[in-house]
Design a protein around this motif. Structure first.
Motif, short mmCIF file in Angstrom:
data_model
loop_
_atom_site.label_atom_id
_atom_site.label_comp_id
_atom_site.label_asym_id
_atom_site.label_seq_id
_atom_site.Cartn_x
_atom_site.Cartn_y
_atom_site.Cartn_z
N TYR A 48 -9.70 0.26 -3.81
CA TYR A 48 -9.33 1.85 -3.84
C TYR A 48 -7.73 1.68 -4.21
O TYR A 48 -6.84 0.97 -3.15
N VAL B 292 6.23 18.07 -0.48
CA VAL B 292 5.57 19.22 0.11
C VAL B 292 5.17 20.04 0.85
O VAL B 292 3.69 20.05 1.44
N GLY C 279 -10.06 10.76 5.76
CA GLY C 279 -9.86 9.34 5.69
C GLY C 279 -10.29 8.70 6.90
O GLY C 279 -11.33 10.26 7.89
N ASP C 280 -9.77 8.44 7.95
CA ASP C 280 -10.34 7.94 9.44
C ASP C 280 -8.50 7.96 10.30
O ASP C 280 -8.69 7.76 11.11
N ILE D 206 -4.59 11.65 -0.10
CA ILE D 206 -5.71 11.69 0.34
C ILE D 206 -6.68 11.84 -0.71
O ILE D 206 -7.93 11.75 -1.15
N GLY E 205 -1.71 12.76 4.44
CA GLY E 205 -1.25 14.28 3.78
C GLY E 205 -2.78 14.51 3.08
O GLY E 205 -3.43 13.60 2.23
C1 LIG Z 1 -2.72 4.38 7.98
C2 LIG Z 1 -3.52 4.67 6.94
C3 LIG Z 1 -4.94 4.92 6.77
C4 LIG Z 1 -5.68 6.12 5.53
N1 LIG Z 1 -6.87 5.60 5.92
C5 LIG Z 1 -7.41 5.95 4.54
C6 LIG Z 1 -9.05 6.14 4.52
O1 LIG Z 1 -9.39 6.30 6.10
N2 LIG Z 1 -9.65 6.62 3.54
C7 LIG Z 1 -8.84 6.93 2.71
O2 LIG Z 1 -9.51 7.28 1.42
N3 LIG Z 1 -7.00 6.49 2.38
C8 LIG Z 1 -6.69 5.76 3.15
N4 LIG Z 1 -5.25 5.58 3.69
C9 LIG Z 1 -5.00 5.38 2.16
C10 LIG Z 1 -3.96 7.30 1.94
O3 LIG Z 1 -5.25 7.84 1.34
C11 LIG Z 1 -3.28 6.90 0.50
O4 LIG Z 1 -2.70 6.50 0.81
C12 LIG Z 1 -3.29 8.45 0.64
O5 LIG Z 1 -1.55 8.21 -1.02
C13 LIG Z 1 -1.74 8.46 1.42
O6 LIG Z 1 -1.36 9.75 0.97
P1 LIG Z 1 0.20 10.84 1.56
O7 LIG Z 1 0.14 11.96 1.44
O8 LIG Z 1 -0.49 10.77 3.43
O9 LIG Z 1 0.97 10.15 1.33
P2 LIG Z 1 2.37 9.75 -0.01
O10 LIG Z 1 2.78 8.63 0.08
O11 LIG Z 1 2.98 11.27 0.53
O12 LIG Z 1 1.85 10.38 -1.79
C14 LIG Z 1 0.96 9.26 -2.09
C15 LIG Z 1 1.09 9.23 -3.10
O13 LIG Z 1 0.55 9.88 -4.13
C16 LIG Z 1 0.43 11.49 -4.38
N5 LIG Z 1 1.14 12.78 -3.92
C17 LIG Z 1 0.77 12.79 -2.69
N6 LIG Z 1 0.84 14.26 -2.25
C18 LIG Z 1 0.41 14.68 -4.35
C19 LIG Z 1 0.67 16.13 -4.64
N7 LIG Z 1 0.78 16.93 -3.14
N8 LIG Z 1 0.69 16.22 -5.84
C20 LIG Z 1 0.86 14.60 -6.13
N9 LIG Z 1 0.62 14.22 -5.98
C21 LIG Z 1 0.74 14.00 -4.51
C22 LIG Z 1 2.30 10.64 -4.99
O14 LIG Z 1 1.98 9.81 -6.20
C23 LIG Z 1 2.37 9.44 -3.79
O15 LIG Z 1 3.27 8.84 -4.03
C24 LIG Z 1 -4.74 5.35 4.70
C25 LIG Z 1 -3.63 4.96 4.78
C26 LIG Z 1 -2.71 4.58 5.39
C27 LIG Z 1 -1.65 4.75 5.86
#
Ligand SMILES: Cc1cc2nc3c(=O)[nH]c(=O)nc-3n(C[C@H](O)[C@H](O)[C@H](O)COP(=O)(O)OP(=O)(O)OC[C@H]3O[C@@H](n4cnc5c(N)ncnc54)[C@H](O)[C@@H]3O)c2cc1C
Length: 460
Positions: free
Chosen positions: A413, A95, A135-136, A145, A141
């Motif tokens: 979490y 996305v 988040g931090d 989150i 994305g």
């Molecule tokens: C370095 C780091 C720091 C972080 N810090 C924090 C923090 O401070 N606070 C906190 O709360 N979390 C934190 N996280 C955790 C983070 O919020 C989760 O890993 C989150 O799922 C990542 O989102 P993404 O879109 O980047 O990941 P992606 O890998 O793109 O998505 C993760 C999963 O979310 C779902 N998803 C994503 N987008 C969609 C969508 N549009 N529709 C439906 N499903 C979707 C899917 O199941 C996908 O597999 C951190 C993670 C990392 C790696």
């Protein structure tokens, strides 16, 4: 639905029908499109990556995935620790092409596309003197989150990201584009606030914005002793809700602004963010400074998004981690933390302590699919590893460390869960939350099309 790898995707048809872009392994751009934040998934080779440009593109790809019987992954910022946003031989809905952000200054709300990163969203809203707590990390994305919950630098004052979520647009498994809010598809709206990617592809979120331009925030490094760790947590708990903190008790990296004598020693790398009156914030943060002479002190007034700090895309260390909740922090807890950190020789090892409470805890546990509002702290332990030779040793250390701190409490979490098995997913959704999620999953995704996630099996 049973999922078996098959090459039966009509890629040319997808290319014709989508407004977005389609990548297969032969295409230039495929490598960049498939790369996630975590390097262990670099070798994963999806058959098709569809970078969607609108909700109807999502519906088209969902239908292709169903027809082909291929595994389906959803990707926003690509930070999934479990690698759920990619799939060997499967189809990825990416996305990241969805980047629109419409801010309504009068109502202090925004309609934000799920492909924005936390930093992109925060930079644009900061230009209007407004913010939503995410988040931090800036590269995370908005999609992942928000659906997982969102615990960040404004959590004590303004709650989790889902507490600012007012509505969403979700493409469900049958390809329907659904608007959900407290009045429209209320069960779905409850489920997506913590239930992750189980219920559909979220394309847009309506988020509440808070007036916030500058904060007092940044990094403060203190020597890690039992007294400074206990003191840091006590100050964080007693501080007004305007302050949210993250205490990383860890080996000090060789950062240029840290005197060499401290490189590799145990420190508290504290991250603090104060979102109230700036002079009062300085006074509150002075209390942390008085715990010990800071080794480095970069806490200052700054525009809110600067708290994310710079990120180096090429710095991609290998790590194992475990997440848990805690309700108290004793002297013995600090002793355990220091003991484990001293005993390991991993290149980097850390216990991350986030004091919660405040606005987050005033929402009832059953109001959203995230159901740990009453827990006082989130704790994450992690160890870097160098490769296959030391991975199992580091994993064992993380597991023992987590056991010592959690006293058998499996909860954690969902945003930080790796691929840790059904028991841990179940524990992330305690009690009646699990049963309700399963019923709603049965209603919106009875065939479990969305199963590459911390999966909630549909109730039959
Ligand atoms: C370095 C780091 C720091 C972080 N810090 C924090 C923090 O401070 N606070 C906190 O709360 N979390 C934190 N996280 C955790 C983070 O919020 C989760 O890993 C989150 O799922 C990542 O989102 P993404 O879109 O980047 O990941 P992606 O890998 O793109 O998505 C993760 C999963 O979310 C779902 N998803 C994503 N987008 C969609 C969508 N549009 N529709 C439906 N499903 C979707 C899917 O199941 C996908 O597999 C951190 C993670 C990392 C790696």
């Amino acid at each position: 639905m049973s999922i078996a790898a098959s090459p039966n995707v009509d890629v040319e048809r997808l290319r014709r029908e989508l407004r977005g872009q389609v990548f297969t392994p032969e295409d230039a751009g495929y490598h960049d499109a498939q790369r996630l934040f975590v390097p262990v998934y670099d070798g994963v080779r999806p058959a098709v990556i569809a970078q969607v440009a609108e909700a109807s593109d999502v519906a088209t790809v969902l239908s292709a995935a169903r027809e082909a019987g291929l595994p389906l992954a959803i990707r926003s910022g690509g930070h999934s620790a479990a690698g759920h946003s990619t799939s060997d031989g499967g189809i990825v809905i990416d996305v990241r092409g969805l980047k629109s952000l419409e801010i309504d200054l009068e109502s202090k709300t925004a309609w934000a596309d799920s492909g924005l990163s936390a930093a992109e969203y925060s930079n644009e809203t900061n230009a209007q003197g407004l913010a939503t707590g995410l988040g931090d990390t800036g590269s995370v994305g908005l999609g992942g989150i928000t659906l997982g919950g969102g615990i960040g630098f404004l959590v004590r004052k303004h709650g989790m990201t889902i507490d600012s979520l007012l509505a969403a647009e979700v493409v469900t498994a049958d390809g329907e584009v659904v608007h959900t809010d407290p009045a429209s598809h209320p069960d779905l709206f409850w489920a997506i606030r913590g239930g992750g990617g189980n219920f559909g592809v979220a394309t847009r979120f309506k988020l509440r914005l808070q007036p916030l331009d500058k904060i007092v925030g940044g990094m403060m490094i203190l020597p890690a002793t039992i007294d400074t760790i206990v003191g840091f947590i006590a100050e964080a708990e007693q501080a007004p809700e305007e302050l949210s903190t993250i205490a990383n008790v860890m080996t000090c990296p060789p950062m240029p602004f840290v005197p060499e004598e401290f490189h590799g020693s145990l420190v508290i790398m504290g991250l603090v963010a104060w979102c109230g009156d700036l002079d009062e914030g300085q006074k509150v943060i002075d209390r942390f400074r008085s715990l010990a002479r800071p080794i480095a002190d970069m806490v200052q007034e700054m525009p809110y998004p600067e708290i994310y700090g710079p990120e180096d895309e090429e710095y991609r260390p290998l790590a194992v981690a475990r997440t848990m909740w805690a309700d108290s922090f004793e002297l013995a807890t600090a002793e355990t933390i220091l003991g484990f950190l001293e005993d390991s020789d991993a290149p980097m090892r850390v216990a991350q302590l986030r004091v919660l409470g405040g606005a987050m805890s005033r929402v009832p546990n059953d109001a959203t699919a995230f159901a740990h509002r009453d827990r006082k702290m989130m704790v994450n332990v992690a160890s870097f590893y160098e490769g296959p030779d030391d991975r199992s040793r580091r994993e064992e250390w993380v597991s023992d460390f987590a056991k010592a701190l959690s006293n058998g409490d499996l909860g954690g979490y969902v945003g930080f869960l790796a691929d840790e098995g059904e028991e841990r997913v179940r524990a992330a959704y305690p009690g009646a939350t699990w049963d309700r999620l399963r019923r709603i999953k049965g209603q919106y995704d009875p065939d479990n099309l969305f199963q590459l996630n911390q999966n909630i099996p549909p109730a039959s």
